[in-house]
Design a protein around this motif. Sequence first.
Motif, short mmCIF file in Angstrom:
data_model
loop_
_atom_site.label_atom_id
_atom_site.label_comp_id
_atom_site.label_asym_id
_atom_site.label_seq_id
_atom_site.Cartn_x
_atom_site.Cartn_y
_atom_site.Cartn_z
N GLU A 58 26.93 -33.47 -32.55
CA GLU A 58 26.70 -32.69 -33.77
C GLU A 58 26.68 -33.51 -35.05
OE1 GLU A 58 25.80 -29.68 -33.42
OE2 GLU A 58 26.30 -29.57 -31.28
N THR B 71 23.33 -33.64 -36.85
CA THR B 71 23.01 -32.35 -37.49
C THR B 71 23.76 -32.21 -38.82
OG1 THR B 71 22.69 -31.32 -35.33
CG2 THR B 71 23.04 -29.85 -37.20
N TYR B 72 25.03 -32.59 -38.82
CA TYR B 72 25.83 -32.51 -40.04
C TYR B 72 25.28 -33.44 -41.12
CZ TYR B 72 29.84 -32.91 -43.18
OH TYR B 72 30.65 -32.93 -44.29
N LYS C 15 22.28 -34.52 -41.46
CA LYS C 15 20.96 -34.09 -41.93
C LYS C 15 21.04 -32.83 -42.79
CE LYS C 15 16.49 -32.41 -40.27
NZ LYS C 15 15.67 -32.06 -39.07
N ASN C 16 21.76 -31.81 -42.32
CA ASN C 16 21.73 -30.51 -43.00
C ASN C 16 22.75 -30.36 -44.12
OD1 ASN C 16 19.71 -29.81 -41.19
ND2 ASN C 16 21.13 -28.78 -39.78
N GLU D 167 24.55 -22.63 -41.84
CA GLU D 167 24.74 -24.05 -42.12
C GLU D 167 25.43 -24.23 -43.47
OE1 GLU D 167 24.21 -26.95 -40.64
OE2 GLU D 167 23.30 -26.30 -38.78
#
Length: 249
Positions: free
Chosen positions: A23, A26-27, A29-30, A164
């Motif tokens: 993850e 993802t963290y 990037k978002n 998010e």
Amino acid sequence: MPFWAIFVGHIAQNWGFYTLLTELPTYMKNILHFNIASNSFVSALPYLIMWLFSIASGLLADHLRTQGILTTTATRRIFNSIGLYGPMICLVLVGYADCNKDAAIGLLCGAVGLNGAVYSGYMNSHLDLAPNFAGTLMGITNTFATIPGFVAPQVVGLLIDGHETIGRWRIVFWIAGIVYFIGNTFYIIFITGEQQEWNDLDNPQDETKVIHGASPPGQYGSFDPRRSHLNPTSAVDGASSPTTIPEIF
């Protein structure tokens, strides 16, 4: 209980490790708005630090043990605590770094990097407890410890799917931190660096070794015609058998 200490510690370690492994991109990037494709070094940096720290901590742990500064038990407890309590603190703090990229990256590097100390902690405990069965023990604990590899990402997905936000990620990091805390606390309470009795391949209750091929006691009564030519007294009840050797080795 020492085996269960490894078992619980291994599962706790893998929960946090797989949470970050699956993850973290993802963290970044978002939430941190990193372009992973153009910032591959930043994505790999935490694991580079972990690799270097695992080597350094391993050398230090061996030095402390061989010089008699720390016992094996103390060494395992200290380094496993660095490898789990350290990342626990870093992960919880990451949740409050908000969008401060420098602080978040620094804490994530700490969370992953400090995790390298476990290679001088529970990872070596299998060998401490039972050198003859270290591979088997590792196989058992690692089998169950891979379960977080697919459970942790599912939990993260349920928490952040369509939400998010930093608040949701804060929950993710708190869960990982709590698992780290419970797992390492259980480990340091019940672990030992002493070799276990069940590691001994010999049966300590056997006082004699029987020569291969000798008939079991009582098969021919007190007289065994196959062995009478070796010792005439073997035909007499109560006579010692020439086919047994005292356990003196």
